[in-house]
Design a protein around this motif. Structure first.
Motif: not given
Length: 151
Positions: A65-79
């Motif tokens: 669950k944490r790994a999946n959340q990490l994967s999703q969250l990793s997409l967020m900061p760049l913009d």
């Protein structure tokens, strides 16, 4: 089915980040957004790290669950780094982020790939493979901090 769900979620987040890039009308909002994303990333990494180090009981389900959340969250900061003026104000991002932006983007893209691979591997429950993928993800994450984050 889980891979399909993860793909749908990741695609939705990726598509939505394009929209988010246009909704930041103030640099301080962009900074707050990316800091919130990094805080959530750190929380997930910390919990997984505790399991890997034996400081917390291992749970395949929670780790996945944490790994999946990490994967999703990793997409967020760049913009939020694209917003004009977000290099100033209350930020721990070093000026080098913007003077060497192609490298920063490449490192964040690598982190996204590593996090996605960790999420996929964690679904299989092979602790040795999970630990290896987690180590790679964290190593690349820390390397970016060394160059682009004030401490």
């Amino acid at each position: 089915m889980k891979k399909f769900q993860s793909l749908v979620i990741a695609s939705s987040l990726l598509a939505s980040t394009s929209v988010f890039a246009h909704t930041f009308n103030e640099a301080d909002k962009a900074i707050a957004y990316r800091q919130a994303a990094f805080t959530m990333i750190a929380g997930n990494v910390s919990e997984m790290g505790d399991m890997v180090k034996g400081k917390a009981d291992w749970s395949d389900a929670i780790f996945a669950k944490r790994a999946n959340q990490l994967s999703q969250l990793s997409l967020m900061p760049l913009d939020a780094f694209y917003v004009e003026g977000s290099d100033k104000g209350k930020t721990n991002a070093l000026p080098k982020v913007w003077t060497n932006f192609p490298d920063f983007e490449a490192r964040l893209a690598q982190f996204q790939e590593d996090a996605a691979a960790l999420a996929e591997i964690s679904e299989k429950g092979d602790k040795a493979a999970i630990r290896k993928a987690f180590g790679k993800t964290v190593k690349n994450c820390k390397a970016c901090h060394s160059d682009y984050k004030a401490r």
